[in-house]
Design a protein around this motif. Sequence first.
Motif: not given
Length: 190
Positions: A140-146, A161-170, A180-190
């Motif tokens: 999971e990626f939790r980025t706090y954009v200032h 390195g390579a493309r990594l599909p993500l899904r916004l979850v919050e 706050l932008l919270r993303h999970r791996r697309a394969r795990e976000a469903g």
Amino acid sequence: MRQVILHMGISLDGYIEGPNREIDWHVVDDELHQHMNDSLRPMGAFLHGRVVYELMEDFWPTADADPAAPDIIREFAGIWREKPKYVYSRTLQEAGWNSTIVRDVVPEQVAALKAEPGGDLVLGGADLAAAFLRHDLIDEFRTYVHPVLIGRGKPLFADAGARLPLRLVETRTFGNGVVLLRHRRAREAG
């Protein structure tokens, strides 16, 4: 199973620090700080790179010793100090404050850490994040954009390195303009 969660503040143009390691552009008020305390308190451990560890070690171990420190600061000092920390460094010889030095990112060791009981694992530091990404270890990626452009400095994702599909979850917008932008791996976000 525990998750590895990248947890970082970034500028709108994608930097985690200025060219001289300055982070004075971070917009942290009581609302955001309380959110950080609340989200980090249940975590199982911090995974720090050396730079992040040294930055944290420079202030948080004794931040609550100052009687004039706000409660929110005192609260986080206890969270950070008591939480187990794994410090990834090839050069650091010792680390205090409930810390274990780890020399390299070894996927099997991270998998074993994830399999232990307890809360999720909080990952901090651009170089360490890059190593975890190379091994496909971030869940999971939790980025706090200032709300600031700093123009140059250290990017969070210098080379993904390579493309990594993500899904916004919050998403969450704080009163100070941080998002706050919270993303999970697309394969795990469903």
